[in-house]
Motif scaffolding. Structure first.
Motif, short mmCIF file in Angstrom:
data_model
loop_
_atom_site.label_atom_id
_atom_site.label_comp_id
_atom_site.label_asym_id
_atom_site.label_seq_id
_atom_site.Cartn_x
_atom_site.Cartn_y
_atom_site.Cartn_z
N PRO A 1 -8.15 9.97 -15.13
CA PRO A 1 -7.02 9.34 -15.81
C PRO A 1 -5.66 9.89 -15.39
N VAL A 2 -5.62 11.09 -14.78
CA VAL A 2 -4.34 11.73 -14.48
C VAL A 2 -3.68 11.16 -13.23
N SER A 3 -4.48 10.93 -12.19
CA SER A 3 -3.92 10.51 -10.89
C SER A 3 -4.64 9.28 -10.41
N ILE A 4 -3.87 8.23 -10.08
CA ILE A 4 -4.44 6.97 -9.61
C ILE A 4 -3.80 6.60 -8.29
N SER A 5 -4.62 6.37 -7.28
CA SER A 5 -4.12 5.87 -6.00
C SER A 5 -5.18 5.02 -5.35
N ILE A 6 -4.85 3.77 -5.04
CA ILE A 6 -5.82 2.86 -4.42
C ILE A 6 -5.54 2.71 -2.94
N PHE A 7 -4.58 3.42 -2.40
CA PHE A 7 -4.23 3.24 -0.99
C PHE A 7 -4.70 4.42 -0.16
N LEU B 1 -7.82 -12.62 -4.11
CA LEU B 1 -9.03 -11.81 -4.04
C LEU B 1 -8.68 -10.33 -3.86
N VAL B 2 -7.76 -10.05 -2.95
CA VAL B 2 -7.35 -8.65 -2.72
C VAL B 2 -6.76 -8.06 -3.99
N LYS B 3 -5.90 -8.79 -4.68
CA LYS B 3 -5.27 -8.28 -5.90
C LYS B 3 -6.31 -8.00 -6.98
N LYS B 4 -7.30 -8.86 -7.12
CA LYS B 4 -8.35 -8.66 -8.11
C LYS B 4 -9.18 -7.42 -7.80
N LEU B 5 -9.53 -7.23 -6.53
CA LEU B 5 -10.31 -6.06 -6.16
C LEU B 5 -9.50 -4.77 -6.32
N GLU B 6 -8.21 -4.84 -6.05
CA GLU B 6 -7.34 -3.69 -6.31
C GLU B 6 -7.36 -3.32 -7.79
N LYS B 7 -7.36 -4.34 -8.64
CA LYS B 7 -7.39 -4.10 -10.08
C LYS B 7 -8.72 -3.49 -10.50
N ASN C 1 -8.52 -2.20 8.91
CA ASN C 1 -9.89 -2.56 8.56
C ASN C 1 -10.52 -3.54 9.54
N ILE C 2 -9.93 -3.66 10.72
CA ILE C 2 -10.53 -4.42 11.82
C ILE C 2 -10.82 -3.46 12.95
N ILE C 3 -11.94 -3.66 13.59
CA ILE C 3 -12.40 -2.73 14.63
C ILE C 3 -11.34 -2.55 15.70
N SER C 4 -11.24 -1.35 16.22
CA SER C 4 -10.29 -1.07 17.29
C SER C 4 -10.88 -1.51 18.62
N VAL C 5 -10.23 -2.49 19.26
CA VAL C 5 -10.66 -2.96 20.58
C VAL C 5 -10.02 -2.05 21.62
N ILE D 1 -14.76 -0.09 0.07
CA ILE D 1 -15.31 -0.85 1.20
C ILE D 1 -15.03 -2.34 1.01
N CYS D 2 -15.32 -2.84 -0.20
CA CYS D 2 -15.10 -4.27 -0.48
C CYS D 2 -13.63 -4.64 -0.34
N LEU D 3 -12.76 -3.80 -0.85
CA LEU D 3 -11.32 -4.06 -0.77
C LEU D 3 -10.86 -4.06 0.69
N GLY D 4 -11.35 -3.12 1.47
CA GLY D 4 -10.98 -3.06 2.88
C GLY D 4 -11.39 -4.30 3.64
N ILE D 5 -12.60 -4.80 3.38
CA ILE D 5 -13.07 -6.02 4.05
C ILE D 5 -12.19 -7.20 3.65
#
Length: 322
Positions: A316-322, A299-305, A89-93, A134-138
């Motif tokens: 409800p059947v399939s959950i993936s946050i990654f 902060l990251v853990k809360k946004l993941e939740k 989530n950081i720009i590629s230099v 987007i918020c979680l990635g930042i």
């Protein structure tokens, strides 16, 4: 994080002449963004004279004028550029030009398909799940800056705002804008700076009292960005109140009137628990006292939740946050 993570080779160096040719001598028609300390040029083709095989398509050339600090701290040096791309989530230099003088350098970055976040805040097609991702990635990028960059090293970004976040073709955020970034020890309580360089509407209010910034200053700026994403509008200054937007967000949260600022169509998509966790978390980023703000790990853990609840609400059947 293992030490071999940092063995990524240096991005290629370009000469100042390479940059001049690519930007048509920094022509105005190639300029897409400008502040008092930086200019960003969009370039369709860039090739090093030293290696005719090196060819980069659709990149951004970021000309940075660094802001001096009042303490003996390090600006983000070119030697750290390979470490940036370790985080997704950081720009590629993809290259850089050596410093033109003691304060100015040029970074060549990969451009992204969907441009900067500030252009999409009011989009009717950007869903709540996309906004949460987007918020979680930042937040993950900033956590990497603060605690994952390198052992014994912490980077304060110092210029977090929605125009410094690019979105790729999958709407994955990429943080850039390193002209105010400083390197310090993770336990360093405060980095005193001569002047605040970022946009005032994102500025940590504690800076005026302390004359310095720390990791919690980034957290405040991030909180402003996350409320921008929630409300679908850019932060703004009104009646010379640089914290107008932050004050507006805090007041509506405390008075349970956030719905007044959220687009009704977007609000209909939201799981109530997802919105509750998100808004409470972001509100805690905007506390005036730094010690009351969340650190980026929590902060990251809360946004993941918050994202997990929304995913469960929609599928409800399939959950993936990654």
């Amino acid at each position: 994080m293992s030490s071999d993570t940092f063995e990524k080779p240096d991005p290629p160096k370009f000469t100042f002449k390479d940059i001049q040719l690519a930007t048509n001598d920094f022509a105005a028609e190639n300029l897409i963004a400008e502040t008092s300390t930086s200019k960003v040029y969009e370039v369709q083709r860039l090739q090093s004279e030293e290696d005719e095989k090196v060819e980069l398509i659709n990149v951004l050339v970021h000309v940075l004028k660094y802001v001096l600090t009042a303490e003996t701290v390090f600006r983000l040096p070119e030697a750290c550029f390979p470490l940036l791309s370790v985080n997704n989530n950081i720009i590629s230099v993809v290259g850089y030009c050596g410093k033109l003088d003691e304060e100015v350098t040029v970074i060549v970055m990969q451009n992204e398909a969907n441009g900067s976040l500030d252009k999409h805040l009011s989009s009717k097609t950007l869903t709540w799940i996309q906004r949460l991702r987007i918020c979680l990635g930042i937040a993950r990028a900033i956590h990497y800056f603060h605690y994952g960059f390198r052992e014994g090293m912490s980077v304060i970004h110092g210029n977090i705002k929605s125009s410094r976040i690019l979105l790729d073709d999958n709407w994955e955020p990429k943080l850039f804008g390193f002209e105010f970034s400083v390197v310090c020890k993770p336990s360093h309580p405060l980095v005193r700076i001569i002047k605040y360089g970022g946009s005032l509407e994102y500025m940590d209010p504690a800076f005026e009292k302390t004359g310095g910034i720390n990791q919690k200053s980034d957290v405040f700026s991030l909180g402003v960005v996350l409320f921008e994403v929630l409300f679908g509008q850019r932060a703004r200054i009104q009646n010379d109140n640089r914290w107008y937007f932050a004050d507006l967000a805090r007041r509506h949260y405390e008075e349970t009137r956030l719905d007044e600022l959220i687009d009704p169509d977007l609000r209909q998509q939201m799981d109530s628990q997802s919105l509750h966790i998100f808004s409470e978390t972001v509100y805690r980023c905007l506390k005036e006292q730094r010690e009351q703000r969340l650190d980026t790990s929590r902060l990251v853990k809360k946004l993941e939740k918050a994202l997990e609840h929304q995913l469960r609400h929609e599928n409800p059947v399939s959950i993936s946050i990654f």
